[in-house]
Design an enzyme around this catalytic site. Structure first.
Site, PDB file in Angstrom:
ATOM      1  N   HIS A 140      35.992  18.422 -37.166  1.00  0.00           N
ATOM      2  CA  HIS A 140      36.686  19.627 -37.090  1.00  0.00           C
ATOM      3  C   HIS A 140      38.116  19.442 -36.967  1.00  0.00           C
ATOM      4  CE1 HIS A 140      36.054  24.448 -36.392  1.00  0.00           C
ATOM      5  NE2 HIS A 140      37.156  23.978 -36.171  1.00  0.00           N
ATOM      6  N   TYR A 141      38.913  19.856 -37.730  1.00  0.00           N
ATOM      7  CA  TYR A 141      40.383  19.666 -37.293  1.00  0.00           C
ATOM      8  C   TYR A 141      40.757  19.916 -35.962  1.00  0.00           C
ATOM      9  CZ  TYR A 141      45.387  20.319 -37.263  1.00  0.00           C
ATOM     10  OH  TYR A 141      46.582  20.281 -36.923  1.00  0.00           O
ATOM     11  N   HIS A 142      41.512  19.341 -35.300  1.00  0.00           N
ATOM     12  CA  HIS A 142      41.838  19.630 -33.922  1.00  0.00           C
ATOM     13  C   HIS A 142      43.199  18.766 -33.647  1.00  0.00           C
ATOM     14  CE1 HIS A 142      39.246  16.241 -33.372  1.00  0.00           C
ATOM     15  NE2 HIS A 142      39.944  15.886 -32.408  1.00  0.00           N
ATOM     16  N   GLN A 143      44.118  19.323 -32.850  1.00  0.00           N
ATOM     17  CA  GLN A 143      45.260  18.840 -32.364  1.00  0.00           C
ATOM     18  C   GLN A 143      45.376  18.689 -30.976  1.00  0.00           C
ATOM     19  OE1 GLN A 143      48.385  18.567 -34.516  1.00  0.00           O
ATOM     20  NE2 GLN A 143      49.453  17.549 -33.085  1.00  0.00           N
TER      21      GLN A 143
END
Length: 170
Positions: free
Chosen positions: A124-127
């Protein structure tokens, strides 16, 4: 400027079969997945598009950093709609400022990973927004040799060709 892909473009998922996404679980507020290390108390910020929370895994010498993630499930940077991408960047900036004010680090690093070869391990996209201290050794890479200007010009031309000729985003 035209973009190299569309948000409708299908990118292969790297998530294992029957993946229970910890960040979707956090976004739902249910915390129903037994392997999810996220806790309700980790939440720092939430709106209709994004969440920001303290990561379950830390980095020495000063553990505690923030993950900024879309509320909706997008695995990769390549998939993000423009409104979500913009909101992620704004909240990333706001978290960096909050980290500076709250913890007084010497600096802040942001980083984001895509696909296994890019060191992604949660699908899941995460920064990441990490506080940094002088000589912490966390993310040090020695300077590389200067890239020949002809090589840089060729690489820039290759990317411009894709940006100018690719389908537009919707």
């Amino acid at each position: 400027m035209q973009q190299p892909g569309t948000v409708d473009e299908v990118w292969p998922s790297h998530a294992p079969e029957n993946y229970q996404c910890p960040f979707c679980d956090m976004a739902s507020g249910e915390f129903a997945f037994p392997d999810n290390l996220c806790e309700p108390g980790d939440l720092v910020y939430s709106d209709e598009l994004v969440l920001a929370f303290i990561a379950s895994h830390g980095f020495d010498p000063e553990p505690g950093h923030v993950l900024v993630t879309p509320r909706e499930h997008f695995e990769l940077l390549y998939e993000l709609p423009d409104d979500v991408a913009a909101r992620l960047m704004i909240v990333t900036r706001d978290m960096a400022v909050a980290i500076k004010r709250a913890w007084h680090p010497d600096g802040v690093t942001t980083r984001q990973h895509n696909e296994p070869a890019g060191s992604q391990h949660v699908w899941h996209y995460h920064q990441h927004v990490l506080p940094r201290w002088n000589n912490d050794g966390l993310y040090f890479t020695p300077k590389r040799p200067i890239v020949d200007p002809a090589v840089r010009a060729r690489k820039a031309a290759e990317l411009r060709a894709v940006l100018e000729g690719g389908p537009t985003r919707h």
